[in-house]
Design an enzyme around this catalytic site. Structure first.
Site, PDB file in Angstrom:
ATOM      1  CD  GLU A   1      82.532  32.908  -7.923  1.00 23.85           C
ATOM      2  OE1 GLU A   1      83.772  33.030  -7.915  1.00 23.85           O
ATOM      3  OE2 GLU A   1      81.760  33.842  -7.631  1.00 23.85           O
TER       4      GLU A   1
ATOM      5  CD  GLU B   1      79.947  33.943  -3.369  1.00 21.93           C
ATOM      6  OE1 GLU B   1      80.773  34.843  -3.650  1.00 21.93           O
ATOM      7  OE2 GLU B   1      80.240  32.738  -3.301  1.00 21.93           O
TER       8      GLU B   1
HETATM    9  C1  BG6 Z   1      83.484  34.724  -5.087  1.00 19.34           C
HETATM   10  C2  BG6 Z   1      83.740  33.499  -4.264  1.00 19.34           C
HETATM   11  O1  BG6 Z   1      84.380  34.701  -6.153  1.00 19.34           O
HETATM   12  O2  BG6 Z   1      83.675  35.976  -4.538  1.00 19.34           O
HETATM   13  C3  BG6 Z   1      83.968  33.733  -2.793  1.00 19.34           C
HETATM   14  O3  BG6 Z   1      82.757  32.526  -4.466  1.00 19.34           O
HETATM   15  C4  BG6 Z   1      84.736  35.021  -2.612  1.00 19.34           C
HETATM   16  O4  BG6 Z   1      84.620  32.631  -2.268  1.00 19.34           O
HETATM   17  C5  BG6 Z   1      83.890  36.167  -3.150  1.00 19.34           C
HETATM   18  O5  BG6 Z   1      85.140  35.279  -1.320  1.00 19.34           O
HETATM   19  C6  BG6 Z   1      84.545  37.519  -2.982  1.00 19.34           C
HETATM   20  O6  BG6 Z   1      85.794  37.498  -3.569  1.00 19.34           O
HETATM   21  P1  BG6 Z   1      87.127  37.851  -2.802  1.00 19.34           P
HETATM   22  O7  BG6 Z   1      88.188  37.526  -3.753  1.00 19.34           O
HETATM   23  O8  BG6 Z   1      87.017  39.279  -2.455  1.00 19.34           O
HETATM   24  O9  BG6 Z   1      87.148  36.972  -1.576  1.00 19.34           O
END
Ligand code: BG6
Length: 469
Positions: A165, A369
């Site tokens: 990201e 993800e």
């Molecule tokens: C992504 C990241 O932005 O989203 C992760 O790569 C992150 O590291 C995931 O944990 C979920 O976002 P958040 O802010 O809820 O942890």
């Protein structure tokens, strides 16, 4: 488009799950690990730090056994740069190499494919003190770190992700905790950092091909299709602006080795154009990805934004609306429901996003993800009834299959997260995992692992190669 018959998920599909080092490992200062920007950062009030996280560093064997029981074919994790090089460069820390060797071997002993992110938000603090990504030397440090990873792990790791990201670090770095809020001329500086990261990434991709000819490597941005708020051509332009600034800048540079033309003129207009050396564009051209990994949580919607409405509705985090006067205005999508943390949920947008990326770049896609952050409840009898998570993932997997039927070459799906971990800025209470970790923000309790309902559900999904949802 409706299909009479759905194509199956391909043979060898990488059904996986993801984590990142600083959010799951803990052991923040053990075995020679140096501090990262995350370790030295501040955390929003009321949320945990990352010192212990899910204690995966000490419990990786137990965790990998659970991943194997769930049937994972792949596990996407990141290597902490500061375990390998405590100061970002210099002497290799043998204990760091040992930990990831053990983890990789443990995964392979269960036939779980390791998918390795080289850098997931946790820049070595020693490099940050020398200017971080504003300093060109960080490019060399990353290249050297990449060389070390390929040398020690390249015999077993066949899927590499360069930078997690990068787009979110540039657009939401302060929220995520990777950008200091007192930066002078912040926007220009961030685009300079971005330029350096693009060069570092291109060099790492090049190096990977030279050192590990049978491995594959790709970028891993967060990509979200952007809808226009209405069919007013001005809204359509605004959506296109946002999509170029948030999505295509990063992938055009990684895949085509050039800057997106709309973003370049945006940077010129704003005075953000990075300073580049003579051969920088050649370096960008030389680094070629083998696939595109991307993280998907939701889509965004944009409308025209007049200059006069300055200041309103500023950027917040990865998936909340962001706006820039004269460029685009993020607006809520009235067709979508939100999670408990305010992120819109858009499974059909997942199909849209997959199609947009594939049509534009024609490279295999790997989802690294996708998931639902929620307040899970541990009920009596060691039960976590996370039906809402199952529902979320089921809908997204259905759309992934439709995208495959549409012709998208999707090679894997790794939801966030394999196990509960600490969110970037909303603590451990915002849980994503298939496996519950028994702790809360400040009470570490016993950190024991408990399988959630989604664990059993995902196991069936994998077992049936996505037929049983
Ligand atoms: C992504 C990241 O932005 O989203 C992760 O790569 C992150 O590291 C995931 O944990 C979920 O976002 P958040 O802010 O809820 O942890």
């Amino acid at each position: 488009m409706n299909h009479k018959n759905l194509k199956p998920f391909p043979k060898g599909f990488l059904w996986g799950a993801s984590t990142s080092a600083y959010q799951v490992e803990g052991a923040w200062n053990e075995d020679g690990k140096g501090p990262s920007v995350i370790d030295m950062g501040r955390y929003p009030e009321g949320t945990s730090d990352f010192k212990v996280a899910s204690d995966h560093y000490h419990r990786y064997k137990e965790d990998v056994a659970l991943f194997a029981e769930m049937g994972l074919k792949a596990y996407r994790f990141s290597i902490a740069w500061t375990r390998i090089y405590p100061k970002g460069t210099g002497e290799v820390n043998p204990k760091g190499i040992e930990f990831y060797n053990n983890l990789i071997n443990e995964l392979l002993s269960y036939n779980i494919e390791p998918i390795v992110t080289m850098y997931h938000f946790d820049l070595p603090y020693a490099l940050e003190q020398k200017g971080g990504w504003s300093n060109k030397e960080t490019i060399d440090a990353f290249e050297n770190y990449a060389k070390t990873l390929f040398k020690y792990f390249g015999d077993r790791v066949k899927y590499w992700l360069t930078i997690n990201e990068q787009n979110m670090m540039i657009l939401h770095g302060t929220t995520i905790g990777v950008t200091s809020s007192d930066m002078k001329d912040a926007q220009r500086e961030l685009y300079q950092q971005n330029h350096h990261m693009l060069l570092a990434q291109a060099k790492a991709m090049n190096l990977c091909h030279a050192m590990c000819p049978d491995a594959k490597i790709g970028p891993a941005p967060n990509i979200a299709a952007v809808y226009p708020a209405t069919c007013n051509p001005e809204d359509v332009l605004a959506a296109s602006n946002l999509s170029s600034i948030r999505n295509w800048l990063y992938l055009d540079a990684a895949v085509f080795g050039r800057y997106n033309s709309v973003v370049w003129s945006y940077m010129e207009e704003k005075g953000y154009t990075p300073t580049a050396d003579k051969n920088d564009m050649d370096i960008l051209k030389e680094g070629k990805p083998d696939f595109i990994a991307f993280n998907y949580y939701s889509t965004l919607t944009a409308a025209k934004y007049e200059d006069k409405s300055k200041g309103e509705n500023q950027a917040s985090d990865q998936q909340t609306e962001m706006s820039e006067p004269g460029v685009y205005k993020g607006v809520p999508n009235p067709y979508l429901e939100k999670t408990q943390f305010g992120w819109e949920m858009d499974p059909v947008g997942f199909r849209n996003t997959l199609r947009q990326i594939y049509e534009r770049y024609n490279l295999p896609l790997l989802v690294t993800e996708n998931g639902l952050g929620a307040y899970d409840k541990l009920e009596e009898g060691e039960i976590i009834n996370d039906d809402y998570r199952i529902d979320f993932l089921r809908k997204h997997i259905k759309q992934a299959r439709l995208a495959i039927t549409d012709g998208v070459n999707l090679i894997g799906y790794c939801p966030w997260s394999a196990i509960d971990l600490v969110s970037t800025h909303q603590g451990i209470s915002k849980r994503y995992g298939f496996i519950y970790v028994n702790r809360d923000e400040f009470d570490l309790k016993d950190l024991r692992r408990i399988k959630k309902k989604s664990f059993y559900w995902y196991k069936d999904v994998i077992n049936s190669n996505g037929e049983k949802l």
